[in-house]
Motif scaffolding. Structure first.
Motif, PDB file in Angstrom:
ATOM      1  N   VAL A  57       0.841  -1.205   0.000  1.00  0.00           N
ATOM      2  CA  VAL A  57       0.000   0.000   0.000  1.00  0.00           C
ATOM      3  C   VAL A  57       0.872   1.250   0.000  1.00  0.00           C
ATOM      4  CG1 VAL A  57      -1.650   1.314   1.391  1.00  0.00           C
ATOM      5  CG2 VAL A  57      -1.974  -1.131   1.073  1.00  0.00           C
ATOM      6  N   ALA A  58       1.891   1.270   0.848  1.00  0.00           N
ATOM      7  CA  ALA A  58       2.773   2.437   0.930  1.00  0.00           C
ATOM      8  C   ALA A  58       3.522   2.650  -0.388  1.00  0.00           C
ATOM      9  CB  ALA A  58       3.761   2.259   2.081  1.00  0.00           C
ATOM     10  N   ALA A  59       3.969   1.567  -1.008  1.00  0.00           N
ATOM     11  CA  ALA A  59       4.675   1.690  -2.293  1.00  0.00           C
ATOM     12  C   ALA A  59       3.747   2.210  -3.381  1.00  0.00           C
ATOM     13  CB  ALA A  59       5.264   0.340  -2.689  1.00  0.00           C
ATOM     14  N   LEU A  60       2.501   1.764  -3.382  1.00  0.00           N
ATOM     15  CA  LEU A  60       1.546   2.250  -4.377  1.00  0.00           C
ATOM     16  C   LEU A  60       1.290   3.746  -4.222  1.00  0.00           C
ATOM     17  CD1 LEU A  60      -1.143  -0.579  -4.541  1.00  0.00           C
ATOM     18  CD2 LEU A  60       0.352   0.163  -6.386  1.00  0.00           C
ATOM     19  N   VAL A  61       1.129   4.201  -2.998  1.00  0.00           N
ATOM     20  CA  VAL A  61       0.852   5.620  -2.768  1.00  0.00           C
ATOM     21  C   VAL A  61       2.054   6.475  -3.145  1.00  0.00           C
ATOM     22  CG1 VAL A  61       0.277   7.352  -1.031  1.00  0.00           C
ATOM     23  CG2 VAL A  61      -0.879   5.167  -1.003  1.00  0.00           C
ATOM     24  N   ARG A  62       3.263   5.996  -2.850  1.00  0.00           N
ATOM     25  CA  ARG A  62       4.475   6.749  -3.174  1.00  0.00           C
ATOM     26  C   ARG A  62       4.784   6.757  -4.669  1.00  0.00           C
ATOM     27  NH1 ARG A  62       7.554   3.483  -0.298  1.00  0.00           N
ATOM     28  NH2 ARG A  62       6.746   3.428   1.777  1.00  0.00           N
ATOM     29  N   HIS A  81       4.239   8.873  10.147  1.00  0.00           N
ATOM     30  CA  HIS A  81       5.583   9.103   9.615  1.00  0.00           C
ATOM     31  C   HIS A  81       5.561   9.105   8.079  1.00  0.00           C
ATOM     32  CE1 HIS A  81       9.933   9.074   9.456  1.00  0.00           C
ATOM     33  NE2 HIS A  81       9.880   8.038   8.636  1.00  0.00           N
ATOM     34  N   ASP A  82       4.889   8.128   7.492  1.00  0.00           N
ATOM     35  CA  ASP A  82       4.807   8.067   6.038  1.00  0.00           C
ATOM     36  C   ASP A  82       4.003   9.240   5.475  1.00  0.00           C
ATOM     37  OD1 ASP A  82       6.378   5.829   5.792  1.00  0.00           O
ATOM     38  OD2 ASP A  82       4.692   4.427   5.789  1.00  0.00           O
ATOM     39  N   LEU A  86       5.327  11.906   2.811  1.00  0.00           N
ATOM     40  CA  LEU A  86       4.569  12.015   1.569  1.00  0.00           C
ATOM     41  C   LEU A  86       4.132  13.453   1.314  1.00  0.00           C
ATOM     42  CD1 LEU A  86       3.650   9.967  -0.559  1.00  0.00           C
ATOM     43  CD2 LEU A  86       1.485   9.811   0.636  1.00  0.00           C
ATOM     44  N   SER A  87       3.796  14.179   2.375  1.00  0.00           N
ATOM     45  CA  SER A  87       3.339  15.554   2.197  1.00  0.00           C
ATOM     46  C   SER A  87       4.462  16.471   1.719  1.00  0.00           C
ATOM     47  CB  SER A  87       2.735  16.089   3.493  1.00  0.00           C
ATOM     48  OG  SER A  87       3.716  16.185   4.491  1.00  0.00           O
ATOM     49  N   ARG A  88       5.714  16.038   1.876  1.00  0.00           N
ATOM     50  CA  ARG A  88       6.870  16.820   1.413  1.00  0.00           C
ATOM     51  C   ARG A  88       7.425  16.327   0.076  1.00  0.00           C
ATOM     52  NH1 ARG A  88      10.120  16.144   6.927  1.00  0.00           N
ATOM     53  NH2 ARG A  88       8.761  17.327   8.281  1.00  0.00           N
ATOM     54  N   ASP A  89       6.986  15.173  -0.370  1.00  0.00           N
ATOM     55  CA  ASP A  89       7.549  14.535  -1.563  1.00  0.00           C
ATOM     56  C   ASP A  89       7.064  15.231  -2.835  1.00  0.00           C
ATOM     57  OD1 ASP A  89       8.641  12.860  -3.418  1.00  0.00           O
ATOM     58  OD2 ASP A  89       7.674  11.039  -2.683  1.00  0.00           O
ATOM     59  N   LYS A  90       7.995  15.742  -3.610  1.00  0.00           N
ATOM     60  CA  LYS A  90       7.646  16.448  -4.851  1.00  0.00           C
ATOM     61  C   LYS A  90       7.393  15.491  -6.017  1.00  0.00           C
ATOM     62  CE  LYS A  90       8.271  20.659  -3.315  1.00  0.00           C
ATOM     63  NZ  LYS A  90       7.145  21.507  -3.046  1.00  0.00           N
ATOM     64  N   ASN A  91       7.688  14.203  -5.835  1.00  0.00           N
ATOM     65  CA  ASN A  91       7.521  13.233  -6.921  1.00  0.00           C
ATOM     66  C   ASN A  91       6.115  12.655  -7.009  1.00  0.00           C
ATOM     67  OD1 ASN A  91      10.197  13.427  -7.807  1.00  0.00           O
ATOM     68  ND2 ASN A  91      10.867  12.006  -6.232  1.00  0.00           N
ATOM     69  N   MET A  99      -3.660  15.626   0.146  1.00  0.00           N
ATOM     70  CA  MET A  99      -4.489  14.696   0.915  1.00  0.00           C
ATOM     71  C   MET A  99      -3.719  14.133   2.116  1.00  0.00           C
ATOM     72  SD  MET A  99      -6.633  11.643  -0.759  1.00  0.00           S
ATOM     73  CE  MET A  99      -7.774  10.699   0.186  1.00  0.00           C
ATOM     74  N   SER A 100      -2.444  13.838   1.924  1.00  0.00           N
ATOM     75  CA  SER A 100      -1.645  13.309   3.027  1.00  0.00           C
ATOM     76  C   SER A 100      -1.444  14.377   4.104  1.00  0.00           C
ATOM     77  CB  SER A 100      -0.302  12.775   2.529  1.00  0.00           C
ATOM     78  OG  SER A 100       0.457  13.804   1.953  1.00  0.00           O
ATOM     79  N   LYS A 101      -1.233  15.621   3.701  1.00  0.00           N
ATOM     80  CA  LYS A 101      -1.078  16.712   4.679  1.00  0.00           C
ATOM     81  C   LYS A 101      -2.372  16.919   5.457  1.00  0.00           C
ATOM     82  CE  LYS A 101       0.600  21.341   5.383  1.00  0.00           C
ATOM     83  NZ  LYS A 101       0.781  21.032   6.771  1.00  0.00           N
ATOM     84  N   LYS A 102      -3.490  16.884   4.761  1.00  0.00           N
ATOM     85  CA  LYS A 102      -4.782  17.075   5.429  1.00  0.00           C
ATOM     86  C   LYS A 102      -5.061  15.931   6.421  1.00  0.00           C
ATOM     87  CE  LYS A 102      -9.625  17.895   4.353  1.00  0.00           C
ATOM     88  NZ  LYS A 102     -10.632  18.017   3.297  1.00  0.00           N
ATOM     89  N   THR A 103      -4.783  14.709   6.010  1.00  0.00           N
ATOM     90  CA  THR A 103      -4.988  13.552   6.887  1.00  0.00           C
ATOM     91  C   THR A 103      -4.102  13.644   8.122  1.00  0.00           C
ATOM     92  OG1 THR A 103      -5.500  12.205   4.947  1.00  0.00           O
ATOM     93  CG2 THR A 103      -4.982  11.026   6.970  1.00  0.00           C
ATOM     94  N   LEU A 104      -2.848  14.026   7.920  1.00  0.00           N
ATOM     95  CA  LEU A 104      -1.920  14.162   9.039  1.00  0.00           C
ATOM     96  C   LEU A 104      -2.381  15.270   9.987  1.00  0.00           C
ATOM     97  CD1 LEU A 104       0.747  13.239  10.304  1.00  0.00           C
ATOM     98  CD2 LEU A 104       1.884  14.972   8.920  1.00  0.00           C
ATOM     99  N   ASP A 105      -2.808  16.411   9.437  1.00  0.00           N
ATOM    100  CA  ASP A 105      -3.296  17.515  10.273  1.00  0.00           C
ATOM    101  C   ASP A 105      -4.515  17.085  11.082  1.00  0.00           C
ATOM    102  OD1 ASP A 105      -1.286  19.112   9.312  1.00  0.00           O
ATOM    103  OD2 ASP A 105      -2.560  20.196   7.889  1.00  0.00           O
TER     104      ASP A 105
END
Length: 118
Positions: A57-62, A81-82, A86-91, A99-105
């Motif tokens: 799952v993590a590999a698919l999202v990345r 942590h992931d 992910l929220s910083r990953d420009k790729n 979505m990852s930033k919102k979920t983390l917040d």
């Protein structure tokens, strides 16, 4: 199998996934490959057995090649942590990053509220 899954012919690459001897380790590797067909990633993301594995799952999202319809379903399953990475990953696509930033917040606000109550 890892060579065949990168084949430009979609039938060949999808046949690799139907092979009964394919292991979860190989699926994890395929999910992280950036040079496979989107249909292969979609097939991996819709297989119930394979998406039980957190690493898949993590590999698919990345993976930036994963169709957004597949990867958005898995963002909520990632650990904090992931999500932070992910929220910083420009790729990854902007949609996944937001979505990852919102979920983390949301998670950090909920945990802060939980601590205040108890």
């Amino acid at each position: 199998r890892l060579i065949l899954v990168r084949d430009s012919n979609k039938l060949v690459s999808l046949a690799v996934l139907r092979n009964g001897r394919i292991t979860e380790g190989e699926i994890e590797g395929i999910a992280g490959m950036r040079n496979v067909n989107q249909d292969v990633l979609r097939t991996v993301g819709t297989n119930r057995e394979w998406i039980k594995n957190y690493a898949v799952v993590a590999a698919l999202v990345r993976n930036p090649r994963t169709p957004p319809g597949i990867s958005t379903n898995f963002v909520s399953r990632l650990n904090n942590h992931d999500l932070k990475n992910l929220s910083r990953d420009k790729n990854v696509p902007e949609l996944i990053r937001r979505m990852s930033k919102k979920t983390l917040d949301t998670r950090t606000q909920q945990s802060a509220g939980f601590r205040k109550k108890h």
